[in-house]
Design a protein around this motif. Structure first.
Motif, PDB file in Angstrom:
ATOM      1  N   GLU A  94     -68.421  26.205 -80.081  1.00 46.33           N
ATOM      2  CA  GLU A  94     -67.340  25.474 -79.433  1.00 46.33           C
ATOM      3  C   GLU A  94     -67.879  24.371 -78.520  1.00 46.33           C
ATOM      4  N   ARG A  95     -68.960  24.660 -77.813  1.00 48.67           N
ATOM      5  CA  ARG A  95     -69.530  23.646 -76.916  1.00 48.67           C
ATOM      6  C   ARG A  95     -70.185  22.520 -77.705  1.00 48.67           C
ATOM      7  N   ILE A  96     -70.911  22.883 -78.767  1.00 46.91           N
ATOM      8  CA  ILE A  96     -71.672  21.895 -79.516  1.00 46.91           C
ATOM      9  C   ILE A  96     -70.750  20.904 -80.204  1.00 46.91           C
ATOM     10  N   LEU A  97     -69.597  21.355 -80.674  1.00 48.06           N
ATOM     11  CA  LEU A  97     -68.680  20.446 -81.362  1.00 48.06           C
ATOM     12  C   LEU A  97     -68.183  19.335 -80.444  1.00 48.06           C
ATOM     13  N   LYS A  98     -68.314  19.517 -79.137  1.00 50.49           N
ATOM     14  CA  LYS A  98     -67.950  18.447 -78.202  1.00 50.49           C
ATOM     15  C   LYS A  98     -68.941  17.287 -78.263  1.00 50.49           C
ATOM     16  N   MET A  99     -70.156  17.543 -78.766  1.00 54.29           N
ATOM     17  CA  MET A  99     -71.211  16.534 -78.740  1.00 54.29           C
ATOM     18  C   MET A  99     -71.271  15.686 -79.997  1.00 54.29           C
ATOM     19  N   VAL A 100     -70.576  16.095 -81.063  1.00 51.03           N
ATOM     20  CA  VAL A 100     -70.796  15.459 -82.359  1.00 51.03           C
ATOM     21  C   VAL A 100     -69.536  14.728 -82.842  1.00 51.03           C
ATOM     22  N   ASP A 101     -69.745  13.885 -83.864  1.00 48.87           N
ATOM     23  CA  ASP A 101     -68.644  13.103 -84.443  1.00 48.87           C
ATOM     24  C   ASP A 101     -68.304  13.551 -85.863  1.00 48.87           C
ATOM     25  N   GLN A 145     -70.045   8.093 -68.569  1.00 51.32           N
ATOM     26  CA  GLN A 145     -69.461   9.413 -68.808  1.00 51.32           C
ATOM     27  C   GLN A 145     -70.458  10.237 -69.616  1.00 51.32           C
ATOM     28  N   PHE A 146     -71.082  11.216 -68.961  1.00 54.18           N
ATOM     29  CA  PHE A 146     -72.030  12.132 -69.609  1.00 54.18           C
ATOM     30  C   PHE A 146     -71.550  13.554 -69.334  1.00 54.18           C
ATOM     31  N   GLN A 147     -71.397  14.357 -70.406  1.00 57.01           N
ATOM     32  CA  GLN A 147     -70.956  15.745 -70.211  1.00 57.01           C
ATOM     33  C   GLN A 147     -72.046  16.714 -70.648  1.00 57.01           C
ATOM     34  N   MET A 148     -72.301  17.693 -69.787  1.00 58.16           N
ATOM     35  CA  MET A 148     -73.357  18.666 -70.040  1.00 58.16           C
ATOM     36  C   MET A 148     -72.798  19.839 -70.852  1.00 58.16           C
ATOM     37  N   THR A 149     -73.456  20.158 -71.968  1.00 53.12           N
ATOM     38  CA  THR A 149     -72.991  21.227 -72.843  1.00 53.12           C
ATOM     39  C   THR A 149     -73.990  22.371 -73.005  1.00 53.12           C
ATOM     40  N   THR A 150     -75.262  22.139 -72.696  1.00 54.88           N
ATOM     41  CA  THR A 150     -76.290  23.163 -72.899  1.00 54.88           C
ATOM     42  C   THR A 150     -77.301  23.112 -71.767  1.00 54.88           C
ATOM     43  N   ARG A 171     -74.182  14.871 -74.028  1.00 54.42           N
ATOM     44  CA  ARG A 171     -73.993  13.597 -74.726  1.00 54.42           C
ATOM     45  C   ARG A 171     -73.429  12.558 -73.776  1.00 54.42           C
ATOM     46  N   ILE A 172     -73.893  11.326 -73.937  1.00 52.17           N
ATOM     47  CA  ILE A 172     -73.330  10.193 -73.208  1.00 52.17           C
ATOM     48  C   ILE A 172     -72.150   9.660 -74.023  1.00 52.17           C
ATOM     49  N   PHE A 173     -70.957   9.769 -73.469  1.00 51.91           N
ATOM     50  CA  PHE A 173     -69.763   9.286 -74.170  1.00 51.91           C
ATOM     51  C   PHE A 173     -69.483   7.814 -73.862  1.00 51.91           C
ATOM     52  N   ASN A 174     -69.936   7.363 -72.700  1.00 55.39           N
ATOM     53  CA  ASN A 174     -69.676   5.965 -72.333  1.00 55.39           C
ATOM     54  C   ASN A 174     -70.708   5.527 -71.301  1.00 55.39           C
ATOM     55  N   GLY A 175     -70.993   4.240 -71.274  1.00 53.41           N
ATOM     56  CA  GLY A 175     -71.900   3.700 -70.273  1.00 53.41           C
ATOM     57  C   GLY A 175     -73.355   3.967 -70.597  1.00 53.41           C
ATOM     58  N   ILE A 222     -72.254  24.142 -67.126  1.00 55.11           N
ATOM     59  CA  ILE A 222     -71.679  23.763 -68.415  1.00 55.11           C
ATOM     60  C   ILE A 222     -70.328  23.080 -68.200  1.00 55.11           C
ATOM     61  N   GLY A 223     -70.141  21.923 -68.834  1.00 53.80           N
ATOM     62  CA  GLY A 223     -68.867  21.215 -68.750  1.00 53.80           C
ATOM     63  C   GLY A 223     -68.781  20.191 -67.639  1.00 53.80           C
TER      64      GLY A 223
END
Length: 627
Positions: free
Chosen positions: A98-105, A218-223, A237-241, A311-312
């Motif tokens: 569930e966490r990893i799917l937040k990092m991928v496209d 925008q960087f979110q920590m998942t692991t 993953r860095i989502f922006n900036g 996490i998050g």
């Protein structure tokens, strides 16, 4: 003062990066396929010695043959970098998925050409569809003699429809692979090629990361990870900036941001944003982490220097903070107690034996694994730990044991909840693959455990697939019986499948325990006399103590026994060789089997070198007083 959070509108794509997760049921070949992709990307020399299943770096993963922790790697294909995340296949580690799917496209869904979609396939695919991630289907192990690729493709398509996939995701590309040999086919009967067509499809199907070039970081920590030299590593993953080494950033806790399944917050207090400094950045090249000075949108990186991040959490701009929604993880379904080791052997083996050390270790586990919950109990020396399943908690116990912790763990139990004044319990979707001659005995065993048969598939190969809906507690202690009943030829998998009202009492172990009534060392003479009483768990020459379980009684009651009794000496010489020849080897239990075997008043004593079954109250007089 609260400040509003304007939404970021993606306007550009970064075409040189792709982020992909490989998801599948356990043992369908994810890690083997990643091995082949790494080899064919030119990461290794032709004569380089590399272990199989390179991504399974933990000792436990190699021993059990499963992926436990999600891991990142990156390959260069042409002028593009493909970030690949290998995710666990067992349902108990679904929190990692569930966490990893937040990092991928996009995702690469791997399915066995003979087994087809299994419970974890349904779980990971549902999560991917909820995130609207485009999917590439890979039907693996196409070389199997019992491969049925066309039927499996139909079953996967039916699963997509059943999970209400959007129309645009139903037209997914399909490839047929043999991950072990590193080959793929465009059709089941086509000639083998290398994995280049699959890599081309990844570049084509997985969308490039999109971002707003004018928007803030925008960087979110998942692991979480740890390095002996660098300390704590925050991977996300860095989502922006852009994120740079030495940069001062705003840090917003996941608790302050909106949860993933709720509406986004419209405002945030400025005092909720803490200032933090990025001491260093690490990127991924193959299996290596390499220092980098900066990273941009779509990059998966490890941040050095943030010891308290969880996490998050989001790293964002200090002046223009825009936190991302927190990561939501399904609730735990299994719980057990962890306490200090209070047996007579306490402290002889491990380094960490106090409740303070135990609490610190469990709290550290919660920081890196949101699927685990830790709660206090009435006793300051005991903690209630909840997780997705017995295997997840057994893996945690095994890791702590190897870190030189000693503890006492209780019988697994289910987490319940109250809905409209009624007690509800977690349910499981159970899939069994076994020879058809065992259908009768399996249905007979699952009926008292409140299992309801949903489907029976017979593919004409001598094996059948049975699907049941069963309470989670009905599976506690079932795996050992299942392997015995099917002579070790059966395979079972289960997956959390919602909540239902309490189904009533379910019988557990029908036999009692043989309990040592004194401290000492076991003897062959005493064991020979006890063999008719039941199944022994210890052999001769083993140190035991009062209250330790040394065997399984053949009857339903517990029995205190003297397993240290010695043969009376006489003046007539006799050989002891005959005694050893008459001894039946003791039943060897692994940790999961021990947790399944114990009753509510029993526990497993875990130390770095051994684990022992015992009564919670060691003295017989205390047990009688309790009754």
């Amino acid at each position: 003062m609260p400040t509003s959070i304007p939404s970021i509108v993606p306007t550009e794509r970064r075409d040189d990066v792709r982020n992909l997760a490989i998801i599948a049921h356990v043992d369908h070949g994810k890690t083997t396929l990643v091995d082949a992709l790494l080899w064919q990307s030119g990461l290794f020399r032709d004569n380089q010695q590399v272990a199989e299943r390179i991504m399974d770096s933990m000792d436990l993963e190699r021993e059990k043959g499963i992926t436990i922790m999600a891991k990142n790697t990156a390959i260069t294909y042409g002028d593009r970098r493909i970030n690949i995340v290998d995710t666990p296949g067992h349902a108990d580690f679904g929190g990692e998925v569930e966490r990893i799917l937040k990092m991928v496209d996009g995702v690469l869904l791997l399915v066995d050409s003979a087994e087809g979609p299994m419970p974890q396939t349904r779980f990971v695919l549902r999560k991917a569809l909820e995130a609207k991630l485009p999917t590439i289907l890979v039907i693996n192990k196409i070389d199997r003699s019992d491969a049925r690729a066309d039927e499996v493709l139909d079953e996967v398509f039916d699963l997509f429809v059943e999970l209400e996939a959007p129309d645009e995701l139903l037209d997914f590309p399909v490839y047929y692979t043999n991950a072990k040999s590193g080959t793929c086919r465009l059709e089941p009967d086509a000639e083998d090629q290398n994995l280049a067509p699959l890599l081309d499809e990844i570049v084509k199907t997985v969308p490039a990361p999109h971002h707003d070039p004018e928007g803030p970081l925008q960087f979110q920590m998942t692991t979480l990870d740890y390095d002996d030299y660098l300390g704590r590593l925050s991977i996300g993953r860095i989502f922006n900036g852009t994120l740079k080494k030495g940069q001062t950033v705003g840090w917003v806790s996941a608790a302050e941001a909106a949860p993933a399944k709720s509406q986004p917050r419209q405002e945030i207090e400025l005092d909720e944003v803490k200032a933090a400094r990025v001491n260093g950045l690490l990127g991924y090249e193959g299996l290596q982490r390499v220092p980098i000075d900066e990273a941009g949108p779509g990059d998966i990186v490890a941040v050095i220097g943030l010891d308290d991040i969880q996490i998050g959490d989001t790293l964002t701009s200090v002046e223009d903070p825009r936190p991302l929604p927190g990561i939501s993880v399904d609730e735990p379904t299994i719980t057990m107690t962890f306490g200090i080791n209070d047996s007579p052997f306490s402290g002889k083996d491990g380094k960490h034996v106090t409740s303070r050390k135990l609490r610190e270790r469990l709290e550290r586990e919660v920081l890196g694994n949101p699927a685990i919950r830790v709660e206090d109990t009435e006793s300051p020396e005991t903690f209630r730990v909840s997780g997705r399943g017995e295997l997840q908690l057994a893996i945690l116990i095994e890791i702590m044991r190897r870190e030189s912790y000693e503890m006492t763990v209780g019988k697994p139990d289910v987490v319940t909840r109250h809905v409209d004044g009624k007690v509800h319990e977690p349910m499981e979707h159970l899939v069994i693959d076994a020879p058809e001659e065992y259908v009768g005995v399996l249905t007979q065993k699952l009926a008292p455990r409140k299992g309801r048969m949903l489907e029976l598939h017979n593919y004409g190969t001598g094996r059948v697939r049975l699907e049941f809906r069963i309470p989670s507690r009905g599976l506690i202690g079932f795996r050992t019986e299942f392997l015995t009943d099917t002579r070790g030829t059966g395979i079972m998998h289960h997956l959390f499948d919602g909540w239902e009202p309490w189904h009533g009492d379910i019988p557990h172990r029908s036999t009692g325990s043989l309990i040592s009534d004194r401290h000492g060392k076991t003897t062959a003479y005493a064991i020979e006399g006890l063999q008719p009483r039941g199944t022994l768990l210890v052999g001769p020459g083993v140190e035991v103590y009062e209250g330790m379980i040394v065997g399984e009684h053949s009857r339903s009651n517990d029995l205190d026994v003297n397993i240290t009794k010695e043969k009376k000496l006489t003046n007539i010489r006799s050989s002891t060789a005959e005694e050893f020849e008459r001894l039946i080897p003791p039943k060897q239990l692994n940790l999961e089997q021990a947790l399944e075997l114990i009753k509510a008043d029993e526990a497993v004593e875990v130390t770095p070198s051994a684990f022992r079954l015992r009564k919670k109250r060691l003295k017989a007089v205390d047990r009688k007083r309790k009754k």
